[in-house]
Design an enzyme around this catalytic site. Sequence first.
Site, PDB file in Angstrom:
ATOM      1  N   ARG A  84     -10.006  -3.929  27.878  1.00  0.00           N
ATOM      2  CA  ARG A  84      -9.237  -4.885  27.077  1.00  0.00           C
ATOM      3  C   ARG A  84      -7.757  -4.861  27.487  1.00  0.00           C
ATOM      4  O   ARG A  84      -7.098  -5.892  27.526  1.00  0.00           O
ATOM      5  CB  ARG A  84      -9.388  -4.498  25.608  1.00  0.00           C
ATOM      6  CG  ARG A  84      -8.723  -5.421  24.633  1.00  0.00           C
ATOM      7  CD  ARG A  84      -9.099  -5.041  23.211  1.00  0.00           C
ATOM      8  NE  ARG A  84     -10.480  -5.347  22.930  1.00  0.00           N
ATOM      9  CZ  ARG A  84     -10.884  -6.489  22.345  1.00  0.00           C
ATOM     10  NH1 ARG A  84      -9.998  -7.390  22.002  1.00  0.00           N
ATOM     11  NH2 ARG A  84     -12.149  -6.708  22.104  1.00  0.00           N
ATOM     12  N   ARG A 110      -9.266 -13.990  20.086  1.00  0.00           N
ATOM     13  CA  ARG A 110      -9.095 -12.624  20.599  1.00  0.00           C
ATOM     14  C   ARG A 110      -7.841 -12.020  20.004  1.00  0.00           C
ATOM     15  O   ARG A 110      -6.864 -12.728  19.762  1.00  0.00           O
ATOM     16  CB  ARG A 110      -8.922 -12.622  22.126  1.00  0.00           C
ATOM     17  CG  ARG A 110     -10.005 -13.315  22.878  1.00  0.00           C
ATOM     18  CD  ARG A 110     -11.046 -12.349  23.369  1.00  0.00           C
ATOM     19  NE  ARG A 110     -12.178 -13.092  23.910  1.00  0.00           N
ATOM     20  CZ  ARG A 110     -13.343 -12.541  24.220  1.00  0.00           C
ATOM     21  NH1 ARG A 110     -13.524 -11.243  24.065  1.00  0.00           N
ATOM     22  NH2 ARG A 110     -14.331 -13.267  24.676  1.00  0.00           N
ATOM     23  N   LEU A 112      -4.478 -10.176  20.346  1.00  0.00           N
ATOM     24  CA  LEU A 112      -3.467  -9.988  21.392  1.00  0.00           C
ATOM     25  C   LEU A 112      -2.929  -8.563  21.248  1.00  0.00           C
ATOM     26  O   LEU A 112      -2.331  -8.210  20.232  1.00  0.00           O
ATOM     27  CB  LEU A 112      -2.360 -11.025  21.235  1.00  0.00           C
ATOM     28  CG  LEU A 112      -2.833 -12.477  21.454  1.00  0.00           C
ATOM     29  CD1 LEU A 112      -1.769 -13.466  21.004  1.00  0.00           C
ATOM     30  CD2 LEU A 112      -3.201 -12.702  22.921  1.00  0.00           C
ATOM     31  N   HIS A 128      -4.143 -19.493  11.340  1.00  0.00           N
ATOM     32  CA  HIS A 128      -5.346 -18.851  10.795  1.00  0.00           C
ATOM     33  C   HIS A 128      -5.884 -19.705   9.644  1.00  0.00           C
ATOM     34  O   HIS A 128      -5.107 -20.154   8.799  1.00  0.00           O
ATOM     35  CB  HIS A 128      -5.005 -17.436  10.299  1.00  0.00           C
ATOM     36  CG  HIS A 128      -6.195 -16.727   9.742  1.00  0.00           C
ATOM     37  ND1 HIS A 128      -7.201 -16.234  10.536  1.00  0.00           N
ATOM     38  CD2 HIS A 128      -6.563 -16.476   8.462  1.00  0.00           C
ATOM     39  CE1 HIS A 128      -8.132 -15.695   9.779  1.00  0.00           C
ATOM     40  NE2 HIS A 128      -7.778 -15.829   8.506  1.00  0.00           N
ATOM     41  N   ASP A 160       1.764 -10.004  15.328  1.00  0.00           N
ATOM     42  CA  ASP A 160       2.098  -8.599  15.598  1.00  0.00           C
ATOM     43  C   ASP A 160       0.819  -7.912  16.082  1.00  0.00           C
ATOM     44  O   ASP A 160      -0.162  -8.591  16.383  1.00  0.00           O
ATOM     45  CB  ASP A 160       2.736  -7.930  14.367  1.00  0.00           C
ATOM     46  CG  ASP A 160       1.767  -7.826  13.199  1.00  0.00           C
ATOM     47  OD1 ASP A 160       0.553  -8.114  13.384  1.00  0.00           O
ATOM     48  OD2 ASP A 160       2.209  -7.456  12.098  1.00  0.00           O
ATOM     49  N   ASP A 164      -4.051 -10.644  12.203  1.00  0.00           N
ATOM     50  CA  ASP A 164      -3.530 -11.652  11.260  1.00  0.00           C
ATOM     51  C   ASP A 164      -2.590 -11.038  10.220  1.00  0.00           C
ATOM     52  O   ASP A 164      -2.580 -11.462   9.056  1.00  0.00           O
ATOM     53  CB  ASP A 164      -4.692 -12.401  10.568  1.00  0.00           C
ATOM     54  CG  ASP A 164      -5.610 -13.079  11.565  1.00  0.00           C
ATOM     55  OD1 ASP A 164      -5.098 -13.625  12.562  1.00  0.00           O
ATOM     56  OD2 ASP A 164      -6.844 -13.064  11.367  1.00  0.00           O
TER      57      ASP A 164
HETATM   58  C1  GAR Z   1      -8.756 -23.184  13.692  1.00  0.00           C
HETATM   59  O1  GAR Z   1      -9.201 -23.429  12.377  1.00  0.00           O
HETATM   60  C2  GAR Z   1      -8.042 -21.853  13.753  1.00  0.00           C
HETATM   61  O2  GAR Z   1      -7.319 -21.527  12.619  1.00  0.00           O
HETATM   62  C3  GAR Z   1      -9.210 -20.916  13.910  1.00  0.00           C
HETATM   63  O3  GAR Z   1     -10.042 -21.548  14.830  1.00  0.00           O
HETATM   64  C4  GAR Z   1      -9.945 -22.969  14.626  1.00  0.00           C
HETATM   65  C5  GAR Z   1      -9.745 -23.605  15.966  1.00  0.00           C
HETATM   66  O4  GAR Z   1      -9.892 -24.992  15.911  1.00  0.00           O
HETATM   67  N1  GAR Z   1      -8.768 -19.622  14.338  1.00  0.00           N
HETATM   68  C6  GAR Z   1      -9.276 -18.490  13.870  1.00  0.00           C
HETATM   69  O5  GAR Z   1     -10.196 -18.433  13.087  1.00  0.00           O
HETATM   70  C7  GAR Z   1      -8.611 -17.253  14.414  1.00  0.00           C
HETATM   71  N2  GAR Z   1      -8.928 -16.116  13.591  1.00  0.00           N
HETATM   72  P1  GAR Z   1      -9.532 -25.911  17.146  1.00  0.00           P
HETATM   73  O6  GAR Z   1     -10.087 -25.227  18.412  1.00  0.00           O
HETATM   74  O7  GAR Z   1     -10.231 -27.192  16.868  1.00  0.00           O
HETATM   75  O8  GAR Z   1      -8.039 -26.040  17.209  1.00  0.00           O
END
Ligand code: GAR
Length: 222
Positions: A84, A110, A112, A128, A160, A164
């Site tokens: 990773r 992923r 970071l 998020h 960070d 989240d």
């Molecule tokens: C979004 O709702 C974003 O918040 C979520 O994936 C979706 C992507 O949508 N991210 C997470 O859940 C990260 N933990 P998109 O590819 O249509 O922009």
Amino acid sequence: MTTTPSGHLVNTIGQDEVAAKKVVVLVSGGGSNFAALLAAHGEPSYGARIVAVITDNPHAGALTIADEEKIPSVIVDPKDFATRAEWNVALAEAVRVFQPDLVVSAGFMRILGKNFLDSFAGKTINTHPALLPSFPGAHGVRDALAYGVKITGCTLHVVDEGTDTGPIIAQAVVAVEPADTEETLHERIKEKERELIVTWVSKLARYGFTVEGRTVALKNNV
Ligand code: GAR
């Protein structure tokens, strides 16, 4: 005159004196947030320009959008790295090529890690699909629905090293309807996410921002 990544000369007379800030977007899937940013960034007053999209997923729908819009794209697939940490270093190198002012994780599934944040801490933000600090992680919508909350929403935050956990920039609320499934609720959350990300990437780019403790503030007391 200025030169675009595709080599075209563009007349910049009359545009804002301050050049648009360069933004790299990190995406794993469909890329509707990425598409919303692309729909906004052409306007000179927007203040930010998407210079590349980088994905961990060779099959990400966002790659098709990038091709259509002639935005450079890079795949950094974890399967190609032994650890990773090595993948994080490669991801940072891929991002660094574009010298971004801001890195936007928009549906990047992923974590970071340190090797990435050593280079881009303080200039990387994430969207998020829940009201943090509730329901962090990969299944924010599913977890909120399973818990039985009546309101949820989305959170834009500075990244960070936690999952989240970074300082919050902005949030928007979405009501949960009795008939909601994970899919229907996520779609309504994504509508709000797109508004939030488009609004705030512009604000962060135009004004700059500071992070002190858990407080994110636009510069110049805006
Ligand atoms: C979004 O709702 C974003 O918040 C979520 O994936 C979706 C992507 O949508 N991210 C997470 O859940 C990260 N933990 P998109 O590819 O249509 O922009």
